[in-house]
Design a protein around this motif. Sequence first.
Motif, short mmCIF file in Angstrom:
data_model
loop_
_atom_site.label_atom_id
_atom_site.label_comp_id
_atom_site.label_asym_id
_atom_site.label_seq_id
_atom_site.Cartn_x
_atom_site.Cartn_y
_atom_site.Cartn_z
N ALA A 48 8.44 112.70 -58.63
CA ALA A 48 8.34 114.06 -59.67
C ALA A 48 8.01 114.99 -58.08
CB ALA A 48 7.08 113.57 -60.05
N PRO A 49 8.70 115.74 -58.24
CA PRO A 49 8.07 117.38 -57.67
C PRO A 49 7.27 117.71 -57.17
CG PRO A 49 9.73 117.70 -58.92
CD PRO A 49 9.53 116.83 -58.85
N GLU A 50 6.13 117.70 -55.49
CA GLU A 50 5.24 117.74 -56.07
C GLU A 50 4.77 119.32 -56.18
OE1 GLU A 50 3.51 117.98 -51.73
OE2 GLU A 50 4.19 115.52 -51.42
N LYS A 51 3.99 119.39 -56.42
CA LYS A 51 3.68 121.20 -57.14
C LYS A 51 2.79 122.06 -55.85
CE LYS A 51 2.64 119.77 -61.90
NZ LYS A 51 1.25 120.10 -63.29
N PRO A 52 3.56 122.96 -56.50
CA PRO A 52 3.34 123.89 -54.76
C PRO A 52 1.63 124.36 -54.91
CG PRO A 52 4.30 125.25 -56.20
CD PRO A 52 4.66 124.26 -56.52
N ASP A 53 0.44 124.39 -53.79
CA ASP A 53 -0.79 125.04 -53.67
C ASP A 53 -0.65 126.20 -55.29
OD1 ASP A 53 -1.29 122.88 -52.88
OD2 ASP A 53 -2.05 123.41 -51.18
N GLN A 54 -1.72 126.78 -55.59
CA GLN A 54 -1.41 127.44 -56.23
C GLN A 54 -2.75 129.25 -56.24
OE1 GLN A 54 -2.64 127.13 -60.71
NE2 GLN A 54 -0.67 126.03 -61.11
#
Length: 54
Positions: A48-54
Motif C-alpha cells: 500500500a502506498p504510504e500516506k503523506p504526513d498531514q
Amino acid sequence: MKKADAQPNGKSGPAGSNDRAARLAEALRANLHRRKAQARAAADSPAAPEKPDQ
C-alpha cells in the motif's frame, strides 16, 4: 444411585470428547487455510502506498 458424569455438550463418555476434538481440529484447519490465503494475497499484491504526513 450412581451419579452420571455429564459433559458440557450434553454427551457423556469418550464420544463427546472425540466430537469436540474433531470440531476443534476442523476449526484449526480452516483457520490455517484462511491465514495462508491472506498471506498469499498480501504477498501477491503491491504494498500500500504510504500516506503523506498531514
